[in-house]
Design a protein around this motif. Structure first.
Motif, PDB file in Angstrom:
ATOM      1  N   PRO A   1      -2.066   4.383  -1.497  1.00 39.29           N
ATOM      2  CA  PRO A   1      -1.943   3.907  -0.451  1.00 39.29           C
ATOM      3  C   PRO A   1      -0.839   4.196   0.648  1.00 39.29           C
ATOM      4  N   GLY A   2      -1.258   4.997   1.842  1.00 39.99           N
ATOM      5  CA  GLY A   2       0.136   5.316   2.438  1.00 39.99           C
ATOM      6  C   GLY A   2       0.964   6.678   2.082  1.00 39.99           C
ATOM      7  N   ALA A   3       0.456   7.375   1.643  1.00 39.70           N
ATOM      8  CA  ALA A   3       1.044   8.936   0.430  1.00 39.70           C
ATOM      9  C   ALA A   3       0.182   9.884   0.438  1.00 39.70           C
ATOM     10  N   ALA A   4       0.498  11.172   0.271  1.00 37.79           N
ATOM     11  CA  ALA A   4      -0.150  12.454   0.138  1.00 37.79           C
ATOM     12  C   ALA A   4      -0.916  12.334  -1.158  1.00 37.79           C
ATOM     13  N   PRO A   5      -2.102  12.617  -1.144  1.00 43.72           N
ATOM     14  CA  PRO A   5      -2.876  12.754  -3.082  1.00 43.72           C
ATOM     15  C   PRO A   5      -1.846  12.707  -4.035  1.00 43.72           C
ATOM     16  N   LEU A   6      -1.736  12.109  -4.599  1.00 46.62           N
ATOM     17  CA  LEU A   6      -0.723  12.870  -6.158  1.00 46.62           C
ATOM     18  C   LEU A   6      -1.434  13.548  -7.612  1.00 46.62           C
ATOM     19  N   ALA A   7      -0.772  15.379  -7.808  1.00 49.59           N
ATOM     20  CA  ALA A   7      -1.486  15.819  -9.149  1.00 49.59           C
ATOM     21  C   ALA A   7      -1.814  15.011 -10.038  1.00 49.59           C
ATOM     22  N   VAL A   8      -1.914  14.592 -10.582  1.00 48.66           N
ATOM     23  CA  VAL A   8      -1.630  13.904 -12.026  1.00 48.66           C
ATOM     24  C   VAL A   8      -2.498  14.784 -13.473  1.00 48.66           C
ATOM     25  N   ALA A   9      -1.545  15.392 -14.184  1.00 44.51           N
ATOM     26  CA  ALA A   9      -2.191  16.641 -15.767  1.00 44.51           C
ATOM     27  C   ALA A   9      -2.057  15.799 -16.857  1.00 44.51           C
ATOM     28  N   VAL A  10      -2.918  15.649 -17.454  1.00 47.11           N
ATOM     29  CA  VAL A  10      -2.640  14.931 -19.341  1.00 47.11           C
ATOM     30  C   VAL A  10      -2.525  16.322 -20.291  1.00 47.11           C
ATOM     31  N   TRP A  11      -1.227  16.302 -20.609  1.00 47.79           N
ATOM     32  CA  TRP A  11      -1.666  17.619 -22.358  1.00 47.79           C
ATOM     33  C   TRP A  11      -2.377  16.066 -23.524  1.00 47.79           C
ATOM     34  N   ALA A  12      -2.913  17.122 -24.192  1.00 48.55           N
ATOM     35  CA  ALA A  12      -3.126  15.748 -25.640  1.00 48.55           C
ATOM     36  C   ALA A  12      -2.397  16.461 -26.697  1.00 48.55           C
ATOM     37  N   PRO A  13      -2.760  16.486 -27.652  1.00 50.11           N
ATOM     38  CA  PRO A  13      -2.094  17.042 -28.776  1.00 50.11           C
ATOM     39  C   PRO A  13      -3.521  17.312 -29.239  1.00 50.11           C
ATOM     40  N   GLU A  14      -3.633  18.319 -30.446  1.00 50.27           N
ATOM     41  CA  GLU A  14      -4.581  18.880 -30.820  1.00 50.27           C
ATOM     42  C   GLU A  14      -5.164  18.127 -31.915  1.00 50.27           C
ATOM     43  N   GLY A  15      -6.998  17.688 -31.142  1.00 52.01           N
ATOM     44  CA  GLY A  15      -7.382  16.958 -31.857  1.00 52.01           C
ATOM     45  C   GLY A  15      -8.114  16.158 -31.449  1.00 52.01           C
ATOM     46  N   VAL A  16      -7.681  15.683 -30.047  1.00 51.70           N
ATOM     47  CA  VAL A  16      -7.392  14.643 -29.066  1.00 51.70           C
ATOM     48  C   VAL A  16      -7.778  15.283 -28.162  1.00 51.70           C
ATOM     49  N   VAL A  17      -9.132  14.618 -27.344  1.00 51.33           N
ATOM     50  CA  VAL A  17      -9.794  14.895 -26.445  1.00 51.33           C
ATOM     51  C   VAL A  17      -9.964  14.029 -25.559  1.00 51.33           C
ATOM     52  N   ASP A  18     -10.452  13.886 -24.081  1.00 54.79           N
ATOM     53  CA  ASP A  18     -10.616  13.161 -23.245  1.00 54.79           C
ATOM     54  C   ASP A  18     -12.515  12.532 -24.011  1.00 54.79           C
ATOM     55  N   GLU A  19     -12.484  11.035 -24.708  1.00 60.71           N
ATOM     56  CA  GLU A  19     -13.819  10.265 -24.804  1.00 60.71           C
ATOM     57  C   GLU A  19     -12.856   8.743 -25.047  1.00 60.71           C
ATOM     58  N   PRO A  20     -13.772   7.573 -25.796  1.00 61.31           N
ATOM     59  CA  PRO A  20     -13.277   6.562 -25.680  1.00 61.31           C
ATOM     60  C   PRO A  20     -12.883   6.499 -26.802  1.00 61.31           C
ATOM     61  N   GLY A  21     -11.642   5.617 -26.616  1.00 57.71           N
ATOM     62  CA  GLY A  21     -10.394   5.491 -28.466  1.00 57.71           C
ATOM     63  C   GLY A  21      -9.451   6.239 -27.260  1.00 57.71           C
ATOM     64  N   THR A  22      -9.862   7.141 -26.787  1.00 58.40           N
ATOM     65  CA  THR A  22      -8.699   8.666 -25.855  1.00 58.40           C
ATOM     66  C   THR A  22      -9.182   8.517 -24.378  1.00 58.40           C
ATOM     67  N   PRO A  23      -8.691   7.449 -23.691  1.00 60.31           N
ATOM     68  CA  PRO A  23      -9.822   7.794 -22.756  1.00 60.31           C
ATOM     69  C   PRO A  23      -8.470   9.246 -21.842  1.00 60.31           C
ATOM     70  N   PHE A  24      -8.870  10.203 -21.356  1.00 61.87           N
ATOM     71  CA  PHE A  24      -8.423  11.271 -20.521  1.00 61.87           C
ATOM     72  C   PHE A  24      -7.364  11.807 -21.489  1.00 61.87           C
ATOM     73  N   GLY A  25      -7.262  11.548 -22.451  1.00 63.02           N
ATOM     74  CA  GLY A  25      -6.930  12.625 -23.888  1.00 63.02           C
ATOM     75  C   GLY A  25      -5.381  11.864 -23.970  1.00 63.02           C
ATOM     76  N   VAL A  26      -5.259  10.451 -23.551  1.00 65.45           N
ATOM     77  CA  VAL A  26      -4.127   9.970 -23.745  1.00 65.45           C
ATOM     78  C   VAL A  26      -4.052   9.211 -25.222  1.00 65.45           C
ATOM     79  N   THR A  27      -2.955   9.534 -26.208  1.00 61.73           N
ATOM     80  CA  THR A  27      -3.492   8.823 -27.294  1.00 61.73           C
ATOM     81  C   THR A  27      -2.374   7.209 -26.958  1.00 61.73           C
ATOM     82  N   TYR A  28      -2.488   5.974 -28.073  1.00 58.91           N
ATOM     83  CA  TYR A  28      -1.880   5.312 -28.015  1.00 58.91           C
ATOM     84  C   TYR A  28      -0.735   4.755 -28.885  1.00 58.91           C
ATOM     85  N   GLU A  29      -0.399   5.315 -30.162  1.00 60.79           N
ATOM     86  CA  GLU A  29       0.535   5.144 -30.972  1.00 60.79           C
ATOM     87  C   GLU A  29       0.694   7.260 -31.613  1.00 60.79           C
ATOM     88  N   PRO A  30       1.641   7.890 -31.532  1.00 57.39           N
ATOM     89  CA  PRO A  30       2.528   7.506 -30.541  1.00 57.39           C
ATOM     90  C   PRO A  30       2.648   6.752 -29.332  1.00 57.39           C
TER      91      PRO A  30
END
Length: 207
Positions: free
Chosen positions: A13-42
């Motif tokens: 809101p009130g700003a230009a859209p942001l480009a966001v990118a996620v790099w995940a470790p090998e073996g981690v993908v965008d799926e339930p448990g790791t949405p967008f490829g984001v790990t929880y631990e570490p």
């Protein structure tokens, strides 16, 4: 640095859209448990306001440590924009690095596991110092994540375990032996007395 695992455009809101990118470790993908490829631990690392050149130095080293890396915008997006991006990606807590790290940590300290402003140029020494800083502030988790990555970059998945003592139970479907053994423990402690009361009422406590 290879292609990101996931790319999103975040409306702020009130700003230009942001480009966001996620790099995940090998073996981690965008799926339930790791949405967008984001790990929880570490815990993941959010690079906020870091230039593309510095990100090219930082991302590979952070990935090698088994962490997902989130980059927010090519230019300084503002703390509000970085927080909006974290919320959209489901990143509740992260290590923050970059010009905005301190500002974000001050605004929402509960979401910042650590904050490192970084030098003007991400040299090899600066990368090593950042990794040491992050490891020193890695939290002790109170429960196991669905997906975790060890120091060697190997992923492992935890299958949620359901207790055999979960109530309620019916007379036609009695609890397991493990449950009966737990529930029949002599009521010599508050926990045991609660268990005995639960059995009397037709419920067996979860162990």
């Amino acid at each position: 640095m290879g292609a990101p695992t996931c790319e999103e455009t975040i409306d702020v809101p009130g700003a230009a859209p942001l480009a966001v990118a996620v790099w995940a470790p090998e073996g981690v993908v965008d799926e339930p448990g790791t949405p967008f490829g984001v790990t929880y631990e570490p815990a993941p690392v959010v690079l906020a306001g870091v230039s593309g050149q510095d990100a090219g130095e930082l991302v590979p080293a952070l990935l090698d440590s088994g962490r997902s890396v989130v980059t927010v915008g090519g230019e300084v997006p503002g703390a509000a924009g970085a927080l909006e991006a974290m919320s959209r990606l489901g990143v509740t807590q992260a290590h923050l690095a970059g010009p905005l790290a301190g500002t974000i940590a001050q605004k929402v300290p509960a979401r910042a596991l650590s904050a490192a402003p970084l030098p003007e140029r991400a040299t090899a020494n600066a990368v090593a110092e950042l990794l040491a800083h992050i490891r020193a502030h890695e939290p002790r988790r109170r429960h196991n994540p669905l997906v975790s990555v060890d120091a060697a970059g190997r992923t492992s998945r935890r299958v949620p375990r359901t207790s055999s003592c979960a109530g309620p139970w019916l007379p036609t479907s009695p609890p397991s032996r493990q449950c009966m053994a737990t529930c029949s423990t002599p009521a010599t402690s508050p926990a045991a007395r609660r268990a005995a009361g639960a059995v009397a009422s037709g419920r067996c406590p979860t162990t």
